[in-house]
Scaffold this motif. Structure first.
Motif, short mmCIF file in Angstrom:
data_model
loop_
_atom_site.label_atom_id
_atom_site.label_comp_id
_atom_site.label_asym_id
_atom_site.label_seq_id
_atom_site.Cartn_x
_atom_site.Cartn_y
_atom_site.Cartn_z
N HIS A 150 -49.02 -4.14 88.92
CA HIS A 150 -48.83 -2.93 88.13
C HIS A 150 -50.17 -2.23 87.96
O HIS A 150 -51.10 -2.78 87.38
CB HIS A 150 -48.24 -3.33 86.76
N PHE A 151 -50.27 -1.01 88.50
CA PHE A 151 -51.47 -0.20 88.37
C PHE A 151 -51.22 0.87 87.31
O PHE A 151 -50.29 1.68 87.45
CB PHE A 151 -51.84 0.46 89.71
N ASP A 152 -52.05 0.90 86.27
CA ASP A 152 -51.76 1.78 85.14
C ASP A 152 -52.96 1.82 84.21
O ASP A 152 -53.77 0.88 84.18
CB ASP A 152 -50.53 1.24 84.37
N ALA A 153 -53.05 2.88 83.42
CA ALA A 153 -54.02 2.91 82.33
C ALA A 153 -53.47 2.21 81.10
O ALA A 153 -54.24 1.87 80.19
CB ALA A 153 -54.39 4.35 81.99
N HIS A 154 -52.15 1.99 81.05
CA HIS A 154 -51.48 1.44 79.87
C HIS A 154 -50.63 0.25 80.26
O HIS A 154 -50.10 0.20 81.38
CB HIS A 154 -50.60 2.52 79.21
N THR A 155 -50.43 -0.67 79.35
CA THR A 155 -49.64 -1.87 79.66
C THR A 155 -48.14 -1.59 79.72
O THR A 155 -47.41 -2.31 80.39
CB THR A 155 -49.86 -2.96 78.60
N ASP A 156 -47.68 -0.59 78.95
CA ASP A 156 -46.24 -0.33 78.82
C ASP A 156 -45.49 -1.58 78.34
O ASP A 156 -44.35 -1.84 78.73
CB ASP A 156 -45.64 0.20 80.12
N LEU A 157 -46.17 -2.32 77.46
CA LEU A 157 -45.61 -3.55 76.87
C LEU A 157 -45.39 -3.38 75.36
O LEU A 157 -45.31 -4.38 74.64
CB LEU A 157 -46.56 -4.73 77.10
N PHE A 158 -45.27 -2.15 74.91
CA PHE A 158 -45.09 -1.93 73.47
C PHE A 158 -43.70 -2.40 73.03
O PHE A 158 -42.74 -2.36 73.80
CB PHE A 158 -45.29 -0.45 73.13
N GLU A 159 -43.61 -2.80 71.77
CA GLU A 159 -42.34 -3.27 71.22
C GLU A 159 -41.39 -2.11 70.98
O GLU A 159 -40.22 -2.16 71.38
CB GLU A 159 -42.59 -4.04 69.92
N GLN A 189 -51.47 -6.69 85.60
CA GLN A 189 -51.64 -5.27 85.27
C GLN A 189 -53.11 -4.93 85.44
O GLN A 189 -53.98 -5.61 84.90
CB GLN A 189 -51.18 -5.00 83.84
N ILE A 190 -53.38 -3.84 86.15
CA ILE A 190 -54.75 -3.52 86.57
C ILE A 190 -55.09 -2.08 86.18
O ILE A 190 -54.32 -1.16 86.45
CB ILE A 190 -54.89 -3.70 88.10
N GLY A 191 -56.26 -1.92 85.53
CA GLY A 191 -56.76 -0.59 85.20
C GLY A 191 -56.60 -0.19 83.74
O GLY A 191 -56.85 0.96 83.39
N ILE A 192 -56.21 -1.13 82.88
CA ILE A 192 -55.88 -0.82 81.49
C ILE A 192 -57.11 -0.30 80.75
O ILE A 192 -58.20 -0.88 80.83
CB ILE A 192 -55.32 -2.08 80.79
#
Length: 322
Positions: A150-159, A189-192
């Protein structure tokens, strides 16, 4: 010899500004078409952004990405991969969302990708906001949890957002792990980067076994070293790749809903994908291109260039499985 039907239209035969735009100038083959059984890799648009929490617009991404994809040629300049020589590729069209009902849209997307999987097609998806990835994974992970790069600035793992609402573009991978669609120990996850609310998303992810690489660590260690770890994390089992355009610094990709400064440049954005060679990829997406925030169209051009990089990796992986 590759079937000429599944070859892109050449710019030597028809100018790139002419004709009806499809992804990479490939034939449009809907799921109901007689030739769908021959398709190995399908490029699919998901024009939907009901999960967006701030700046809207990714619903317009697939159309602009298709248009700019007419500039893509057939041969990768570094690896020498011609994905259309390795696999029969086609544009499968768009998944039609219900812009008035988030859950109905997710059900429509899941049904579409369930059919794609049943027909043995490897999907390359153009979003749409990042919530699109959740129903895609629901359609693809029926045989068991997948790994993910997963390449992203954000984890997208919020509740949740806004008092307990669990379905936004900031929550898809928490839901995917909870639903057993992803094996967290095979997720990297890469780039957070960027300012945070409280860090709970990162804490939760690491507690589940997710490997989270901040952009500082990526730059300190270098792309080859981090991507070697990514290949080790996902191993040889089926793996999905999700690529948010905001992984890239907004100086190069301003047309996105949640930009974060301090990211990779456009060459580094290509390099991370090239380092996935050998990964058992069974699908990928490129999401969060928002044309209203980039009048020049440069973000879409960069986005579809990344789609071609991903397409080469998908074709290589598909050919290796064959």
């Amino acid at each position: 010899m590759s079937d000429p039907f599944f070859q892109p239209v050449s710019g030597f035969d028809l100018p790139r500004f002419a004709g009806i735009p499809t992804f990479m100038r490939l034939p449009h083959v809907p799921l109901e078409d007689d030739r769908i059984s021959e398709v190995e890799i399908g490029l699919i648009g998901v024009p939907w952004d009901a999960g967006t929490t701030n700046r809207p617009g990714p619903r317009h991404g697939p159309r602009q990405l298709r248009d700019y994809s007419t500039m893509i040629r057939t041969l990768h300049p570094v690896s020498g991969i011609n994905p259309y020589a390795l696999c029969a590729c086609a544009d499968l069209g768009d998944v039609g969302p219900n812009p008035a009902d988030l859950h109905d849209s997710m059900e429509r997307i899941t049904r579409f990708y369930t059919q794609v999987k049943a027909k043995g097609i490897t999907p390359m998806t153009a979003g749409g906001d990042h919530l699109c990835s959740l129903p895609v994974l629901r359609g693809l992970a029926s045989d068991g949890p997948l790994g993910m790069i997963h390449f992203d600035a954000h984890t997208d793992l919020f509740e949740s957002y806004f008092g307990g609402y669990k379905y936004t573009h900031g929550t898809p991978f928490r839901r995917a792990i909870e639903e057993g669609l992803l094996d967290p120990k095979r997720v990297i996850q890469i780039g957070i980067r960027g300012t945070m609310y409280d860090g709970e998303d990162i804490e939760w992810g690491r507690a589940q076994g997710v490997t989270i690489i901040t952009v500082d660590e990526l730059f300190a260690r270098g792309i080859p070293d981090v991507m070697a770890q990514a290949r080790e994390v996902v191993g040889s089992q089926p793996t999905y790749c999700s690529y948010d355009i905001d992984f890239i610094d907004p100086a190069y990709a301003p047309g996105t809903g949640t930009p974060e400064i301090g990211g990779p440049n456009s060459y580094q954005a290509q390099q991370v994908v090239r380092e996935m060679s050998g990964v058992n990829l069974i699908g990928a997406d490129l999401v969060e291109v928002s044309p209203p925030f980039d009048a020049s169209g440069g973000t879409a051009w960069l986005g579809v260039s990344i789609i071609f990089e991903l397409l080469c990796m998908l074709a290589e992986a598909r050919a290796a499985r064959r």
